[in-house]
Design an enzyme around this catalytic site. Structure first.
Site, PDB file in Angstrom:
ATOM      1  CD  GLN A 233      -2.897  80.891 -27.779  1.00  0.00           C
ATOM      2  OE1 GLN A 233      -3.137  79.816 -27.237  1.00  0.00           O
ATOM      3  NE2 GLN A 233      -2.877  82.020 -27.118  1.00  0.00           N
ATOM      4  N   GLY A 234      -1.364  79.989 -32.527  1.00  0.00           N
ATOM      5  CA  GLY A 234      -0.094  79.299 -32.776  1.00  0.00           C
ATOM      6  C   GLY A 234       1.000  79.851 -31.888  1.00  0.00           C
ATOM      7  CE1 TYR A 235       0.217  83.867 -29.382  1.00  0.00           C
ATOM      8  CE2 TYR A 235       0.424  83.821 -27.006  1.00  0.00           C
ATOM      9  CZ  TYR A 235       0.120  84.501 -28.151  1.00  0.00           C
ATOM     10  OH  TYR A 235      -0.279  85.800 -28.069  1.00  0.00           O
TER      11      TYR A 235
ATOM     12  CB  SER B 299      -7.390  74.855 -29.086  1.00  0.00           C
ATOM     13  OG  SER B 299      -6.763  74.500 -27.894  1.00  0.00           O
TER      14      SER B 299
ATOM     15  CD  GLU C  64      -4.895  81.381 -24.044  1.00  0.00           C
ATOM     16  OE1 GLU C  64      -3.839  81.936 -24.407  1.00  0.00           O
ATOM     17  OE2 GLU C  64      -5.099  80.168 -24.161  1.00  0.00           O
TER      18      GLU C  64
ATOM     19  CB  SER D 252       1.268  75.121 -15.917  1.00  0.00           C
ATOM     20  OG  SER D 252       2.429  75.748 -15.418  1.00  0.00           O
TER      21      SER D 252
ATOM     22  CD  GLU E  10       2.410  73.393 -11.617  1.00  0.00           C
ATOM     23  OE1 GLU E  10       1.936  73.774 -12.721  1.00  0.00           O
ATOM     24  OE2 GLU E  10       2.012  72.363 -11.049  1.00  0.00           O
TER      25      GLU E  10
HETATM   26  C1  LIG Z   1      -6.414  71.931 -23.477  1.00  0.00           C
HETATM   27  C2  LIG Z   1      -5.223  72.690 -23.977  1.00  0.00           C
HETATM   28  C3  LIG Z   1      -5.368  73.567 -25.024  1.00  0.00           C
HETATM   29  C4  LIG Z   1      -4.249  74.261 -25.500  1.00  0.00           C
HETATM   30  N1  LIG Z   1      -4.415  75.093 -26.570  1.00  0.00           N
HETATM   31  C5  LIG Z   1      -3.354  75.758 -27.070  1.00  0.00           C
HETATM   32  C6  LIG Z   1      -3.485  76.577 -28.224  1.00  0.00           C
HETATM   33  O1  LIG Z   1      -4.583  76.711 -28.797  1.00  0.00           O
HETATM   34  N2  LIG Z   1      -2.396  77.179 -28.714  1.00  0.00           N
HETATM   35  C7  LIG Z   1      -1.167  77.065 -28.114  1.00  0.00           C
HETATM   36  O2  LIG Z   1      -0.232  77.684 -28.592  1.00  0.00           O
HETATM   37  N3  LIG Z   1      -0.990  76.287 -27.018  1.00  0.00           N
HETATM   38  C8  LIG Z   1      -2.057  75.611 -26.489  1.00  0.00           C
HETATM   39  N4  LIG Z   1      -1.894  74.801 -25.395  1.00  0.00           N
HETATM   40  C9  LIG Z   1      -0.550  74.604 -24.840  1.00  0.00           C
HETATM   41  C10 LIG Z   1      -0.327  75.232 -23.466  1.00  0.00           C
HETATM   42  O3  LIG Z   1      -0.177  76.626 -23.564  1.00  0.00           O
HETATM   43  C11 LIG Z   1       0.916  74.557 -22.858  1.00  0.00           C
HETATM   44  O4  LIG Z   1       0.609  73.194 -22.680  1.00  0.00           O
HETATM   45  C12 LIG Z   1       1.311  75.161 -21.530  1.00  0.00           C
HETATM   46  O5  LIG Z   1       1.795  76.468 -21.685  1.00  0.00           O
HETATM   47  C13 LIG Z   1       2.391  74.306 -20.803  1.00  0.00           C
HETATM   48  O6  LIG Z   1       3.456  74.044 -21.654  1.00  0.00           O
HETATM   49  P1  LIG Z   1       3.989  72.554 -21.910  1.00  0.00           P
HETATM   50  O7  LIG Z   1       2.817  71.700 -22.231  1.00  0.00           O
HETATM   51  O8  LIG Z   1       5.087  72.643 -22.898  1.00  0.00           O
HETATM   52  O9  LIG Z   1       4.529  72.084 -20.498  1.00  0.00           O
HETATM   53  P2  LIG Z   1       5.969  72.401 -19.873  1.00  0.00           P
HETATM   54  O10 LIG Z   1       6.285  73.846 -20.071  1.00  0.00           O
HETATM   55  O11 LIG Z   1       6.948  71.408 -20.398  1.00  0.00           O
HETATM   56  O12 LIG Z   1       5.697  72.147 -18.345  1.00  0.00           O
HETATM   57  C14 LIG Z   1       5.728  70.839 -17.770  1.00  0.00           C
HETATM   58  C15 LIG Z   1       5.511  70.984 -16.260  1.00  0.00           C
HETATM   59  O13 LIG Z   1       6.589  71.753 -15.688  1.00  0.00           O
HETATM   60  C16 LIG Z   1       6.073  72.855 -14.952  1.00  0.00           C
HETATM   61  N5  LIG Z   1       6.948  74.011 -15.111  1.00  0.00           N
HETATM   62  C17 LIG Z   1       7.515  74.459 -16.255  1.00  0.00           C
HETATM   63  N6  LIG Z   1       8.250  75.565 -16.026  1.00  0.00           N
HETATM   64  C18 LIG Z   1       8.149  75.825 -14.707  1.00  0.00           C
HETATM   65  C19 LIG Z   1       8.680  76.833 -13.859  1.00  0.00           C
HETATM   66  N7  LIG Z   1       9.462  77.813 -14.336  1.00  0.00           N
HETATM   67  N8  LIG Z   1       8.371  76.804 -12.527  1.00  0.00           N
HETATM   68  C20 LIG Z   1       7.559  75.823 -12.030  1.00  0.00           C
HETATM   69  N9  LIG Z   1       7.035  74.823 -12.788  1.00  0.00           N
HETATM   70  C21 LIG Z   1       7.325  74.828 -14.102  1.00  0.00           C
HETATM   71  C22 LIG Z   1       4.697  73.136 -15.555  1.00  0.00           C
HETATM   72  O14 LIG Z   1       3.870  73.796 -14.621  1.00  0.00           O
HETATM   73  C23 LIG Z   1       4.226  71.739 -15.893  1.00  0.00           C
HETATM   74  O15 LIG Z   1       3.660  71.148 -14.742  1.00  0.00           O
HETATM   75  C24 LIG Z   1      -2.975  74.088 -24.892  1.00  0.00           C
HETATM   76  C25 LIG Z   1      -2.840  73.191 -23.822  1.00  0.00           C
HETATM   77  C26 LIG Z   1      -3.937  72.498 -23.369  1.00  0.00           C
HETATM   78  C27 LIG Z   1      -3.756  71.555 -22.219  1.00  0.00           C
END
Ligand SMILES: Cc1cc2nc3c(=O)[nH]c(=O)nc-3n(C[C@H](O)[C@H](O)[C@H](O)COP(=O)(O)OP(=O)(O)OC[C@H]3O[C@@H](n4cnc5c(N)ncnc54)[C@H](O)[C@@H]3O)c2cc1C
Length: 387
Positions: free
Chosen positions: A124-126, A159, A242, A370, A372
């Site tokens: 998944q490239g999101y 992933s 998902e 997440s 949140e």
């Molecule tokens: C094990 C694992 C596998 C993954 N696999 C994939 C994958 O295969 N493909 C892919 O594309 N992505 C993947 N991801 C990425 C995942 O989708 C993102 O990590 C997730 O969406 C959070 O984005 P971020 O890491 O940029 O955190 P951020 O968006 O920077 O968030 C940081 C913190 O701020 C909080 N936050 C952000 N915005 C808000 C808001 N509006 N209100 C309240 N709190 C907020 C979040 O809850 C978090 O605690 C994976 C992540 C993990 C941990």
């Protein structure tokens, strides 16, 4: 003719599934806690494929088992009971259902059988370095050029990209409109020139995900899923599937089973305080299984998963974390040692890897959106609260 598993009694179905797992699943792959890699799982996938059991939730017409919710739960329970690992299955759980809803006939005919046979392994490239929770702000661009689109940009946290042959990639196809309205989803063959990967190691020390760089990657226009610039709708529907897959009771049920083993070895079931906490968590997992069953039925009726699936995602991942925390407490000082420890005696060993179970539960409240953000979705789109 495909077998009608839903017509079987639950007991007969359970016996069939259990017998198959016990006789065919490779012993050395039981109860592995990290994400299983494709080279380890390929043989098992082949066995499942031969049996017609790769896709328990897919309709029979596409080669799935067409299981209803109760049979699906039994299938999952038996996987858990025997310690059957999850293979790299995004072709089945994520992009497969999306192509069934949004794909062209050509896309369905080409990609679905290959996802099923394991010829194509999907990732998944999101997410991008600055677009995780705020996914709609993504910047990886796809620009039309003749019969192709040309993709440039960077994805992160993809992933098991290192095992994948294909990736479904969210791109920006119109930078001049509201951010959700200029996004498109493409099916990308990883053999296309211009793609490079850099693995990232997780907390438990496993290379679970990758950074993926796209440098002038040419993708045929026929690989667009759904309409141009309407990828946000497709992307959200995929996230629904998902979150449903993440919300499966599989991993929390595994942690509960390990908790029971360690607690029994430590004689903790005689302690009323422990018993209360254990029972509360066991009931959490039962609630989870029934909620999961409700969403499975919805999918089986051909409906898309709505924003309320966020509730399942929150509940499953937070229950898993609560379980793994009690598991650490129960394991006491040995629990903080890495790897498998013996909580029993030399004569009757009880071997459990508590620390990895704990590590693996940590990112569950981040991956797939997440907690949140899931709460924001629930309050806005399910409860209708003001933002
Ligand atoms: C094990 C694992 C596998 C993954 N696999 C994939 C994958 O295969 N493909 C892919 O594309 N992505 C993947 N991801 C990425 C995942 O989708 C993102 O990590 C997730 O969406 C959070 O984005 P971020 O890491 O940029 O955190 P951020 O968006 O920077 O968030 C940081 C913190 O701020 C909080 N936050 C952000 N915005 C808000 C808001 N509006 N209100 C309240 N709190 C907020 C979040 O809850 C978090 O605690 C994976 C992540 C993990 C941990």
């Amino acid at each position: 003719m495909a077998r009608d598993y839903n017509a079987m009694t639950d007991d007969a179905f359970r016996t069939d599934v259990r017998t198959f797992f016990e006789s065919e699943y490779p012993e050395q792959l039981r109860y592995i806690l990290r994400r299983a890699r494709w080279d380890e799982m390929q043989g098992w996938w082949g066995q499942l494929y031969k049996k017609g059991w790769v896709a328990p939730g897919w309709p029979v017409e596409w080669g799935g088992m067409g299981l209803n919710a109760s049979k699906m739960i039994i299938f999952i329970e038996e996987m858990e009971r025997h310690g059957v690992a999850r293979p790299p299955d995004q072709g089945i759980t994520h992009i497969g259902p999306i192509l069934m809803h949004f794909g062209t006939e050509e896309q369905k005919k080409f990609y679905l059988p290959r996802a099923l046979s394991g010829e194509h392994i999907w990732c998944q490239g999101y997410s991008e370095p600055n677009s995780g929770s705020d996914l709609a702000s993504l910047r990886t661009s796809a620009v039309p050029d003749g019969d192709d689109f040309v993709i440039n940009g960077q994805k992160i946290w993809t992933s098991l990209a290192q095992d994948a042959t294909h990736c479904y990639v969210l791109t920006r196809t119109n930078p001049d409109v509201k951010k959700q309205e200029g996004i498109s989803l493409f099916l990308v063959d990883f053999k296309t020139p211009g793609i490079s990967l850099r693995p990232i190691v997780n907390l438990a020390g496993h290379a679970e995900f990758c950074q993926v760089f796209y440098d002038n990657v040419r993708v045929p226009k026929a690989n667009l899923v759904g309409a141009l610039n309407k990828g946000w709708t497709v992307a959200k529907a995929l996230l629904g599937f998902e979150r449903l897959a993440i919300g499966s009771p599989r991993r929390p049920a595994y942690a509960l089973q390990r908790l029971k083993m360690v607690a029994q070895a430590r004689g903790l079931f005689a302690d009323q305080g422990f018993l209360d906490r254990y029972t509360a968590l066991k009931l959490d997992i039962e609630d989870l299984a029934s909620l999961y069953g409700r969403f499975i039925e919805q999918v089986k009726r051909g409906e898309q998963v709505g924003p309320d699936v966020s509730m399942l995602k929150i509940w499953s991942q937070e229950a898993w974390q609560r379980l793994s925390e009690l598991l650490i407490e129960t394991g006491a000082e040995e629990a903080v040692l890495n790897g498998v420890q013996n909580y029993g005696s030399e004569d009757t060993p009880v071997e459990v890897d508590v620390m990895t179970t704990f590590y693996m539960s940590r990112p569950g409240t981040i991956a797939g959106g997440s907690s949140e953000v899931q709460r924001n979705i629930m309050s806005r789109y399910v409860l209708g609260l003001p933002v």
